[in-house]
Design a protein around this motif. Structure first.
Motif, PDB file in Angstrom:
ATOM      1  N   THR A 108     -25.170  16.042   8.466  1.00 28.50           N
ATOM      2  CA  THR A 108     -25.922  16.545   7.324  1.00 28.50           C
ATOM      3  C   THR A 108     -25.087  16.429   6.069  1.00 28.50           C
ATOM      4  OG1 THR A 108     -25.110  18.785   7.732  1.00 28.50           O
ATOM      5  CG2 THR A 108     -27.251  18.211   8.688  1.00 28.50           C
ATOM      6  N   GLY A 109     -25.748  16.378   4.936  1.00 29.97           N
ATOM      7  CA  GLY A 109     -25.060  16.353   3.646  1.00 29.97           C
ATOM      8  C   GLY A 109     -24.217  15.104   3.457  1.00 29.97           C
ATOM      9  N   ASP A 110     -22.974  15.300   2.985  1.00 28.44           N
ATOM     10  CA  ASP A 110     -22.066  14.180   2.740  1.00 28.44           C
ATOM     11  C   ASP A 110     -21.559  13.551   4.032  1.00 28.44           C
ATOM     12  OD1 ASP A 110     -22.322  14.524   0.043  1.00 28.44           O
ATOM     13  OD2 ASP A 110     -20.553  15.823  -0.138  1.00 28.44           O
ATOM     14  N   ASP A 111     -21.654  14.259   5.135  1.00 28.94           N
ATOM     15  CA  ASP A 111     -21.167  13.750   6.421  1.00 28.94           C
ATOM     16  C   ASP A 111     -22.218  12.938   7.180  1.00 28.94           C
ATOM     17  OD1 ASP A 111     -18.752  14.989   5.985  1.00 28.94           O
ATOM     18  OD2 ASP A 111     -19.374  16.835   6.970  1.00 28.94           O
ATOM     19  N   ALA A 112     -23.384  12.699   6.578  1.00 31.00           N
ATOM     20  CA  ALA A 112     -24.457  11.989   7.266  1.00 31.00           C
ATOM     21  C   ALA A 112     -24.090  10.516   7.443  1.00 31.00           C
ATOM     22  CB  ALA A 112     -25.760  12.105   6.489  1.00 31.00           C
ATOM     23  N   LEU A 113     -24.288  10.020   8.648  1.00 28.28           N
ATOM     24  CA  LEU A 113     -24.045   8.619   8.960  1.00 28.28           C
ATOM     25  C   LEU A 113     -25.343   7.991   9.455  1.00 28.28           C
ATOM     26  CD1 LEU A 113     -20.671   8.799  10.916  1.00 28.28           C
ATOM     27  CD2 LEU A 113     -21.018   7.956   8.617  1.00 28.28           C
ATOM     28  N   GLU A 114     -25.609   6.774   9.021  1.00 29.75           N
ATOM     29  CA  GLU A 114     -26.799   6.069   9.464  1.00 29.75           C
ATOM     30  C   GLU A 114     -26.475   5.299  10.737  1.00 29.75           C
ATOM     31  OE1 GLU A 114     -29.709   2.478   7.972  1.00 29.75           O
ATOM     32  OE2 GLU A 114     -28.518   3.548   6.512  1.00 29.75           O
ATOM     33  N   LEU A 115     -27.304   5.482  11.761  1.00 28.03           N
ATOM     34  CA  LEU A 115     -27.119   4.771  13.016  1.00 28.03           C
ATOM     35  C   LEU A 115     -27.938   3.486  12.983  1.00 28.03           C
ATOM     36  CD1 LEU A 115     -27.436   7.658  15.591  1.00 28.03           C
ATOM     37  CD2 LEU A 115     -25.370   6.650  14.671  1.00 28.03           C
ATOM     38  N   ARG A 116     -27.387   2.434  13.537  1.00 30.49           N
ATOM     39  CA  ARG A 116     -28.123   1.179  13.621  1.00 30.49           C
ATOM     40  C   ARG A 116     -27.775   0.508  14.938  1.00 30.49           C
ATOM     41  NH1 ARG A 116     -25.210  -3.391  12.475  1.00 30.49           N
ATOM     42  NH2 ARG A 116     -23.089  -3.016  11.790  1.00 30.49           N
ATOM     43  N   THR A 117     -28.618  -0.386  15.379  1.00 29.37           N
ATOM     44  CA  THR A 117     -28.357  -1.095  16.623  1.00 29.37           C
ATOM     45  C   THR A 117     -27.506  -2.318  16.334  1.00 29.37           C
ATOM     46  OG1 THR A 117     -30.394  -2.348  16.395  1.00 29.37           O
ATOM     47  CG2 THR A 117     -30.508  -0.326  17.694  1.00 29.37           C
ATOM     48  N   ARG A 118     -26.695  -2.695  17.291  1.00 29.61           N
ATOM     49  CA  ARG A 118     -25.845  -3.873  17.135  1.00 29.61           C
ATOM     50  C   ARG A 118     -26.646  -5.137  17.412  1.00 29.61           C
ATOM     51  NH1 ARG A 118     -21.760  -0.709  20.497  1.00 29.61           N
ATOM     52  NH2 ARG A 118     -20.236  -0.015  18.983  1.00 29.61           N
ATOM     53  N   THR A 119     -26.221  -6.221  16.797  1.00 37.28           N
ATOM     54  CA  THR A 119     -26.827  -7.505  17.107  1.00 37.28           C
ATOM     55  C   THR A 119     -26.293  -7.976  18.455  1.00 37.28           C
ATOM     56  OG1 THR A 119     -25.086  -8.756  16.002  1.00 37.28           O
ATOM     57  CG2 THR A 119     -26.979  -8.076  14.656  1.00 37.28           C
TER      58      THR A 119
END
Length: 120
Positions: A73-84
């Motif tokens: 949450t907040g500044d510590d939020a990271l976006e998750l994505r799948t690897r190619t």
């Protein structure tokens, strides 16, 4: 014996748990029919997921393959994505290389210890 005889419902069988009027043979129930149940919900297909299309304020469109997932949450939020596929293959190769190196190191240390100490 005179008087009412105790039936299954009064003796504590499964019929005692049913509401009144539902006790009877299973054959007396009407069979379920999907066409009588109202509108059918769409079933997911086996193909690839359809992209999400969003309009932009400029009048264009943006296509998203998957919704973004955030961790934190907040500044510590990271976006998750799948690897190619290439990234997954590279990561798997690194993982296997590390595990093989660790395994060979353990075997080497075991051989050295047995050479110096001899079999017990």
């Amino acid at each position: 014996m005179s008087g009412p005889q105790p039936g299954r419902a009064t003796m504590g069988g499964a019929e005692a748990l049913l509401p009144p009027g539902t006790a009877g043979s299973p054959g007396s129930q009407a069979p379920f029919s999907a066409r009588d149940s109202g509108a059918m919900l769409p079933q997911p297909g086996g193909g690839p997921a359809r992209p999400i299309v969003l309009p932009t304020p400029e009048g264009g469109y943006v296509k998203l393959r998957d919704p973004t997932k955030l961790v934190g949450t907040g500044d510590d939020a990271l976006e998750l994505r799948t690897r190619t596929a290439a990234e997954r293959e590279k990561w798997r190769f690194k993982k296997n290389l590390i595990l093989w190196t660790f395994g060979l190191l353990v075997l080497g240390i075991t051989v050295i210890i047995l050479m110096f100490m001899g079999p017990l």
